[in-house]
Design a protein around this motif. Structure first.
Motif, PDB file in Angstrom:
ATOM      1  N   ALA A  42       0.833  -1.208   0.000  1.00 26.28           N
ATOM      2  CA  ALA A  42       0.000   0.000   0.000  1.00 26.28           C
ATOM      3  C   ALA A  42       0.861   1.248   0.000  1.00 26.28           C
ATOM      4  CB  ALA A  42      -0.903  -0.014   1.223  1.00 26.28           C
ATOM      5  N   ASN A  43       0.368   2.265  -0.680  1.00 29.43           N
ATOM      6  CA  ASN A  43       0.929   3.606  -0.534  1.00 29.43           C
ATOM      7  C   ASN A  43      -0.203   4.438   0.058  1.00 29.43           C
ATOM      8  OD1 ASN A  43       1.605   6.339  -0.948  1.00 29.43           O
ATOM      9  ND2 ASN A  43       3.097   5.739  -2.502  1.00 29.43           N
ATOM     10  N   GLU A  44      -0.160   4.546   1.392  1.00 34.02           N
ATOM     11  CA  GLU A  44      -1.277   5.159   2.129  1.00 34.02           C
ATOM     12  C   GLU A  44      -1.520   6.602   1.705  1.00 34.02           C
ATOM     13  OE1 GLU A  44      -2.842   3.455   4.755  1.00 34.02           O
ATOM     14  OE2 GLU A  44      -1.512   1.691   4.893  1.00 34.02           O
ATOM     15  N   GLU A  45      -0.430   7.364   1.557  1.00 34.40           N
ATOM     16  CA  GLU A  45      -0.612   8.799   1.220  1.00 34.40           C
ATOM     17  C   GLU A  45      -1.355   8.981  -0.084  1.00 34.40           C
ATOM     18  OE1 GLU A  45       3.720   9.580   1.392  1.00 34.40           O
ATOM     19  OE2 GLU A  45       3.117   7.855   2.615  1.00 34.40           O
ATOM     20  N   LEU A  46      -1.044   8.125  -1.037  1.00 32.27           N
ATOM     21  CA  LEU A  46      -1.677   8.280  -2.349  1.00 32.27           C
ATOM     22  C   LEU A  46      -2.986   7.505  -2.460  1.00 32.27           C
ATOM     23  CD1 LEU A  46       1.527   7.983  -4.521  1.00 32.27           C
ATOM     24  CD2 LEU A  46       0.277  10.070  -3.991  1.00 32.27           C
ATOM     25  N   GLY A  47      -3.294   6.741  -1.442  1.00 32.15           N
ATOM     26  CA  GLY A  47      -4.537   5.971  -1.464  1.00 32.15           C
ATOM     27  C   GLY A  47      -4.535   4.919  -2.557  1.00 32.15           C
ATOM     28  N   MET A  48      -3.386   4.242  -2.692  1.00 31.38           N
ATOM     29  CA  MET A  48      -3.278   3.190  -3.710  1.00 31.38           C
ATOM     30  C   MET A  48      -2.786   1.895  -3.060  1.00 31.38           C
ATOM     31  SD  MET A  48      -3.689   4.665  -6.912  1.00 31.38           S
ATOM     32  CE  MET A  48      -2.892   3.495  -7.992  1.00 31.38           C
ATOM     33  N   ARG A  49      -3.302   0.777  -3.571  1.00 28.71           N
ATOM     34  CA  ARG A  49      -2.807  -0.529  -3.127  1.00 28.71           C
ATOM     35  C   ARG A  49      -2.486  -1.347  -4.370  1.00 28.71           C
ATOM     36  NH1 ARG A  49      -6.568  -3.861   0.773  1.00 28.71           N
ATOM     37  NH2 ARG A  49      -8.038  -3.628  -0.959  1.00 28.71           N
ATOM     38  N   PHE A  50      -1.462  -2.169  -4.290  1.00 30.68           N
ATOM     39  CA  PHE A  50      -1.095  -3.024  -5.419  1.00 30.68           C
ATOM     40  C   PHE A  50      -0.978  -4.452  -4.932  1.00 30.68           C
ATOM     41  CE2 PHE A  50       0.514   1.148  -6.382  1.00 30.68           C
ATOM     42  CZ  PHE A  50       0.235   1.307  -7.740  1.00 30.68           C
ATOM     43  N   PHE A  51      -1.428  -5.407  -5.745  1.00 24.37           N
ATOM     44  CA  PHE A  51      -1.079  -6.798  -5.440  1.00 24.37           C
ATOM     45  C   PHE A  51      -0.738  -7.549  -6.706  1.00 24.37           C
ATOM     46  CE2 PHE A  51      -5.799  -7.127  -5.604  1.00 24.37           C
ATOM     47  CZ  PHE A  51      -5.971  -8.215  -6.454  1.00 24.37           C
TER      48      PHE A  51
END
Ligand code: PRP
Length: 217
Positions: A42-51
């Motif tokens: 997750a990149n919390e600041e950008l509000g993105m998650r990757f899997f």
């Protein structure tokens, strides 16, 4: 802010996609740690998650909304036939889906004889032969090293991906017909496309600009 979740097909495509996202300032440091067994980043600041997922599972995650977006090859999109929107051609991982075999199979193919077709892509093969060529064939599903099939007599031809053509050359096979061009695509869940329209549109626009930039170079 609800995170936007991106499913990436494991392997080369994921790396290429993360390079593009990185250039947009969207990166996940944790993901670069090759030793890690972690599955979601997750990149919390950008509000993105990757899997990362097996390529053939990416359209499934996206159709069900477990991922808002997916990066996956056109071959997988066609084969899986899931309900989703294909929004962008990332122009990477370019290759072709082809009917291949020994030169000697060309005539049998041309005369619509009942040939055997080995492939990892039975839906693509079926659609090509039945709906585009109106040709009845016997399709045999394999899971890898498909080039073996005509060599050992399992099938007359194969439907498979050709990139450089070296696997074919080294095994005495040739391209007999082209089914379609392939490359990495971005796919979007149908509900997310409405609910997150602004953020997704911004992302698509950013990626399009990068691709245009690369094309110009
Ligand atoms: C793919 C494809 C061909 C090969 C084509 O196989 O199925 O076998 O790459 O590439 P080329 O034209 O550059 O030689 P992959 O390596 O993904 O694995 P597989 O053989 O297990 O299907």
């Amino acid at each position: 802010m609800r995170p936007i979740t991106v499913a990436l097909a494991k392997g080369r495509l994921a790396q290429k996609a993360m390079d593009l996202f990185g250039r947009l300032g969207i990166s996940c440091e944790e993901m670069k740690d090759k030793a890690s067994r972690k599955l979601i980043f997750a990149n919390e600041e950008l509000g993105m998650r990757f899997f990362l997922a097996k390529a053939s599972d990416v359209p499934t995650y996206v159709e069900y909304g477990a991922a808002d977006l997916g990066i996956v090859g056109k071959d997988t999109i066609l084969e899986e036939g899931r309900k989703l929107y294909e929004v962008l051609d990332l122009r990477t991982g370019r290759c072709r889906m082809c009917v291949c075999g020994p030169e000697s199979a060309r005539e049998r193919l041309k005369h619509h004889e009942l040939i055997r077709v080995a492939t990892k892509y039975p839906h693509i093969a079926k659609d090509y032969f039945y709906n585009r060529k109106y040709q009845t064939v016997e399709i045999i599903k394999l899971n890898g090293s498909v080039e073996l099939a005509p060599i050992v007599g399992l099938s007359d031809v194969i439907v498979d991906i050709v990139e450089t053509g070296s696997t074919l050359r080294e095994n005495g096979l040739v391209v007999l017909e082209e089914v379609c061009p392939l490359s990495a695509r971005m796919v979007v869940n149908q509900v997310s496309m409405k609910r997150e329209s602004e953020r997704i549109a911004r992302l698509i626009k950013g990626l399009q600009e990068l691709l245009r930039e690369d094309e110009g170079n």
